[in-house]
Design an enzyme around this catalytic site. Structure first.
Site, PDB file in Angstrom:
ATOM      1  N   ASP A 457      59.861  55.741   9.337  1.00  0.00           N
ATOM      2  CA  ASP A 457      59.176  55.495   8.091  1.00  0.00           C
ATOM      3  C   ASP A 457      59.593  56.634   7.155  1.00  0.00           C
ATOM      4  O   ASP A 457      59.866  57.735   7.622  1.00  0.00           O
ATOM      5  CB  ASP A 457      57.681  55.547   8.414  1.00  0.00           C
ATOM      6  CG  ASP A 457      56.808  55.287   7.222  1.00  0.00           C
ATOM      7  OD1 ASP A 457      57.187  54.433   6.415  1.00  0.00           O
ATOM      8  OD2 ASP A 457      55.758  55.938   7.117  1.00  0.00           O
ATOM      9  N   ASP A 658      51.345  51.588   9.229  1.00  0.00           N
ATOM     10  CA  ASP A 658      52.411  51.077  10.100  1.00  0.00           C
ATOM     11  C   ASP A 658      51.953  50.938  11.555  1.00  0.00           C
ATOM     12  O   ASP A 658      52.770  50.749  12.450  1.00  0.00           O
ATOM     13  CB  ASP A 658      53.729  51.851   9.990  1.00  0.00           C
ATOM     14  CG  ASP A 658      53.534  53.300   9.683  1.00  0.00           C
ATOM     15  OD1 ASP A 658      52.472  53.800  10.052  1.00  0.00           O
ATOM     16  OD2 ASP A 658      54.425  53.927   9.087  1.00  0.00           O
TER      17      ASP A 658
HETATM   18  P1  ADP Z   1      55.096  53.495   2.287  1.00  0.00           P
HETATM   19  O1  ADP Z   1      54.249  54.050   3.379  1.00  0.00           O
HETATM   20  O2  ADP Z   1      56.527  53.390   2.681  1.00  0.00           O
HETATM   21  O3  ADP Z   1      54.894  54.184   0.984  1.00  0.00           O
HETATM   22  P2  ADP Z   1      53.230  51.386   1.543  1.00  0.00           P
HETATM   23  O4  ADP Z   1      53.160  49.968   1.988  1.00  0.00           O
HETATM   24  O5  ADP Z   1      52.108  52.277   1.853  1.00  0.00           O
HETATM   25  O6  ADP Z   1      54.616  51.959   2.108  1.00  0.00           O
HETATM   26  O7  ADP Z   1      53.426  51.373  -0.030  1.00  0.00           O
HETATM   27  C1  ADP Z   1      54.438  50.611  -0.622  1.00  0.00           C
HETATM   28  C2  ADP Z   1      54.610  50.991  -2.038  1.00  0.00           C
HETATM   29  O8  ADP Z   1      53.485  50.574  -2.817  1.00  0.00           O
HETATM   30  C3  ADP Z   1      54.699  52.487  -2.277  1.00  0.00           C
HETATM   31  O9  ADP Z   1      56.005  52.964  -2.065  1.00  0.00           O
HETATM   32  C4  ADP Z   1      54.264  52.592  -3.725  1.00  0.00           C
HETATM   33  O10 ADP Z   1      55.344  52.316  -4.596  1.00  0.00           O
HETATM   34  C5  ADP Z   1      53.228  51.496  -3.866  1.00  0.00           C
HETATM   35  N1  ADP Z   1      51.904  52.044  -3.697  1.00  0.00           N
HETATM   36  C6  ADP Z   1      51.121  51.953  -2.622  1.00  0.00           C
HETATM   37  N2  ADP Z   1      49.958  52.589  -2.814  1.00  0.00           N
HETATM   38  C7  ADP Z   1      50.005  53.143  -4.049  1.00  0.00           C
HETATM   39  C8  ADP Z   1      49.112  53.944  -4.843  1.00  0.00           C
HETATM   40  N3  ADP Z   1      47.927  54.328  -4.376  1.00  0.00           N
HETATM   41  N4  ADP Z   1      49.508  54.317  -6.055  1.00  0.00           N
HETATM   42  C9  ADP Z   1      50.705  53.925  -6.535  1.00  0.00           C
HETATM   43  N5  ADP Z   1      51.586  53.200  -5.846  1.00  0.00           N
HETATM   44  C10 ADP Z   1      51.251  52.784  -4.626  1.00  0.00           C
HETATM   45 MG    MG Z   2      53.153  54.741   4.918  1.00  0.00          MG
END
Ligand code: ADP
Ligand code: MG
Length: 766
Positions: A457, A658
């Site tokens: 990740d 994850d």
């Molecule tokens: P990762 O753990 O790879 O970041 P996530 O599924 O948690 O994957 O999040 C995917 C994407 O969604 C992030 O990369 C971000 O662009 C957006 N995102 C998620 N949560 C937030 C948040 N709280 N504020 C802004 N963007 C967010």
């Molecule tokens: Mg994550």
């Protein structure tokens, strides 16, 4: 209600003991499962408390020479204290008991060594005399030997060889044979034959070679095996010392603030929520959060990280770590069995007692071995008599037959076979714990060495997971502060590292957070919320595309191609601003990826982040394969896809969103960040989230597995060569027949060599 509990067992001598105990327990109504390990001499039992109890179970195995060590659980103790006591109190006393046992073994070994030396001396003289290289002992000496040996053999068999006689007794009485039974039958048969000859010397003289007795065999075989068992027990004790080191991390006392004054109390009496004062150089008694003061704390014993970690107000501290020079106060948030160290100890203990799949072969073999060997030894004796009498005459045939009989029983003991896997697992798991690599069970450790693909990740695994706000591209008429006020107010409700970056920035700028209604997080994309009457959206480009809004893509690419992550703030009508956060790469990631590649492991980076950001980061750490813009569910799909292509997949993530992918992967690896870890979630937990530990974990798995394979080889080879040799299969061809004394020596040597080989793991570099 089924209870799951691990009990130590007293009286186990060999792997077949584990089989006997397992079978006995499984027959009891109410016992769901019984997992008995010879390595840790313990049983993990799942049973229905309304149908049976440990006391009853212990009674069932007592006639067979074993017993369960049931922890003293006074009814007055609280639940957590009880559990605490169960694994913080029992292990040291188990060690005390083991030490006593070993001391007893040593006394016996010391007493029997001179007897064995004497027997070998007499035997050697006899052999040299028969070969006419030396004059035989004169008549007086001969008579002396003749009468002394039976006395020495009686002592050896009945005092030193008592466990084997008991094995014989259990066999006759309960039809349960373990390895002690084999030795018992072998040595007492030799003794009995000799005794009959001695008693009826004159009657038997015409038929048998009455000069040839087997007292020396009884003495020397028992001496060797006792010596081997003693050395084995001593070495085995050393395999488990990782746990003991962890147990020693427990602080004995705590300095608490009660009734407005400092009081020193036993560490296990600290209550939840209580304030604890930590003076320089002292050990932290329970887990908690710093409320006052600051210091550096040496956490190396828990996380493996050598540099002391800074602790300021609001930061976590864990039991067992040592404060350096500052002093501080913290609030107890976890006590007893809930503390990280208690969980680590429990996890290591459980893993050490668990069964590796590779062990199945050894287990199966040793469970059928004992009866087969018994039959084989009788067959060999019969064959010698039937085939031997016509050509060799009764005296020789009987003497050779008996030699075969005893030799087979002694050499065929699968003792070493039972030790091969568990001892290596115990050392391997313990070694991992010392490095901050927590392994859930032996099966995980075994699987890890097959892994050919590692999915990582991005956030929190490759990067620090602590992004910082780096740029604000403001498209609106509002001031930057106002934009941040809106964004930070919504982000306050989110757990994502990005949210943390924005809120931290707002706090530092003293920007006021305003109330938000209708907050909602949008999976894999971002979040939304209403302030006043306006509905705001914040998230990645997917979210904005969903809203059918446009943004400055060129400008965005310029920033993302440098590894920055965009957060776009918008209303339903227009994009207000793009805020960029940057998450620094973990310094050890680059080397770790290189090392993984050197191990011929394919590394794939998986992230919910934008393509260009993801590629920029991947390039920096040297990862070629990147899957970006994945929704949380897609992480799971990617794991499945790789698995369906025949890959053995390990997935490393921080566990935030994850978890399903971690669970689906062949080996799930959780990256703990410092002291804040949930260690139950994954097969392997890397305590301070250091990716280079993953390389070490894989290496540990490889060296543990090769140790096990070497052990199995050495354990089997003795039996494979030894049994036909002892049976006399080579006698017609080469005149070879194994002297039971050498069988005893080989047996002792094989167990000792297996345990020492496992111990060698300890000093190997990871
Ligand atoms: P990762 O753990 O790879 O970041 P996530 O599924 O948690 O994957 O999040 C995917 C994407 O969604 C992030 O990369 C971000 O662009 C957006 N995102 C998620 N949560 C937030 C948040 N709280 N504020 C802004 N963007 C967010
Ligand atoms: Mg994550």
């Amino acid at each position: 209600m089924n209870t799951s509990q691990t009990y130590n067992i007293k009286g186990m001598h060999c792997a077949s003991c584990a089989g006997i105990i397992t079978k006995t327990f499984k027959k009891v109504p109410g016992v769901e499962s019984a997992d008995v390990s010879y390595g840790t001499e313990s049983a993990k039992l799942v049973f229905d408390e309304t149908k049976t109890c440990p006391e009853e179970l212990s009674k069932l195995i007592e006639p067979l020479g074993y017993s369960l060590l049931i922890p003293q659980t006074a009814a007055t103790m609280g639940v957590s204290e009880r559990e605490h006591g169960a694994h913080l109190g029992i292990t040291p006393s188990k060690k005390q008991e083991k030490l006593l046992e070993i001391r007893e073994m040593r006394t016996k070994v010391i007493s029997v060594i001179p007897l064995a030396t004497f027997s070998i001396f007499v035997m050697g003289w006899d052999i040299l005399a028969q070969l006419h290289l030396l004059n035989g002992p004169n008549a007086i000496l001969d008579v002396f030997f003749h009468h002394l040996l039976p006395i020495l053999a009686t002592y050896t068999l009945f005092v030193v060889g008592k466990p084997y006689l008991l094995g014989l007794y259990h066999f006759l009485r309960y039809r349960k044979a373990n390895m002690d039974t084999l030795i018992g039958i072998g040595t007492s048969a030799a003794f009995l034959y000799s005794l009959i000859i001695t008693a009826f010397e004159d009657v038997l003289r015409p038929y048998l070679n009455v000069k040839h007795t087997y007292y020396d065999v009884t003495i020397v075989v028992i001496a060797f095996i006792a010596l081997g068992k003693y050395l084995e027990a001593r070495a085995k004790l050393k395999t488990g010392d990782a746990i003991e080191k962890l147990l020693h991390l427990q602080a004995k006392t705590a300095l608490v603030l009660r009734d407005g004054r400092e009081q020193e109390i036993p560490a296990n009496q600290v209550l939840l929520g209580e304030l604890i004062i930590v003076k320089p150089g002292t050990r932290i008694p329970v887990d908690g959060v710093v409320t006052e003061g600051n210091s550096f704390v040496d956490e190396s014993m828990v996380t493996g990280e050598p540099m002391p970690a800074e602790k300021a107000i609001g930061m976590n501290v864990v039991a067992g770590t040592i404060n350096t020079t500052g002093s501080f106060t913290f609030k107890a948030t976890k006590i007893g069995s809930e503390t990280l160290i208690a969980k680590i100890i429990k996890m290591v203990e459980d893993a050490q007692g668990s069964r590796a799949p590779i062990q199945a072969l050894a287990d199966k073999t040793s469970s059928v071995f004992v009866p087969i060997v018994l039959i084989l030894s009788f067959l060999a004796l019969a064959a010698w008599l039937i085939l031997g009498i016509p050509s060799l005459g009764i005296a020789k045939a009987l003497s050779y037959g008996l030699t075969s009989f005893v030799g087979i029983l002694v050499i065929a003991c699968p003792c070493a076979l039972g030790l091969a896997t568990p001892t290596a697992i115990i050392v391997g798991v313990g070694k991992g714990a010392k490095e901050g690599i927590l392994i859930k069970d032996a099966a995980t450790l075994e699987k890890l060495h097959h892994v050919d693909t590692v999915i990582v990740d991005k956030t929190g695994t490759i990067t620090k997971g602590k992004p910082e706000l780096t740029k604000i591209l403001n498209n609106s008429e509002q001031r930057d502060e106002e934009i941040i006020a809106i964004l930070a107010s919504i982000e306050t409700k989110s757990e994502h590292p990005i949210a943390h970056a924005i809120v931290t920035y707002a706090n530092a700028k003293k920007i006021t957070i305003v109330p938000v209604q209708n907050f909602e997080s949008i999976k894999g994309k971002g979040l939304k919320g209403t302030i006043g009457t306006t509905e705001y959206f914040a998230g990645n480009t997917k979210l904005i595309t969903d809203l059918h809004l446009s943004f400055d893509e060129a400008r965005l690419l310029q920033e993302t191609s440098q590894g920055r992550t965009p957060v776009i703030l918008a209303t339903k009508e227009k994009v207000l601003a793009i805020i960029f956060v940057a998450d620094a790469i973990k310094p050890e990631a680059i080397q770790a990826i290189k090392d993984l590649h050197a191990l011929k492991i394919n590394v794939v980076m998986l992230t919910g982040d934008t393509k260009s950001t993801a590629h920029a980061i991947a390039k920096e750490v040297g990862i070629q394969e990147v899957v970006s813009d994945v929704m949380p569910d897609d992480k799971l799909n990617k794991v499945e896809e790789l698995q369906s292509q025949g890959h053995i997949v390990a997935m490393a993530g921080d566990g935030v969103n994850d978890a399903p992918a971690l669970a689906k992967a062949d080996v799930g690896i959780a990256m703990g960040t410092g002291t804040d870890v949930a260690i139950e979630t994954a097969g392997i937990t890397l305590l301070n989230g250091d990716l280079s530990k993953l390389v070490k974990a894989i290496h540990l798995s490889k060296i543990t597995m090769s140790t096990i394979k070497q052990n199995l080889f050495w354990a089997f080879i003795y039996n494979i060569i030894g049994i036909p040799l002892a049976a006399g299969l080579f006698y017609p061809l080469f005149g070879w027949l194994l002297n039971p004394i050498f069988a005893g020596l080989a047996m002792a040597f094989s167990s000792v060599s297996v345990v020492s080989n496992s111990l060698r793991l300890k000093s190997k570099k990871l």
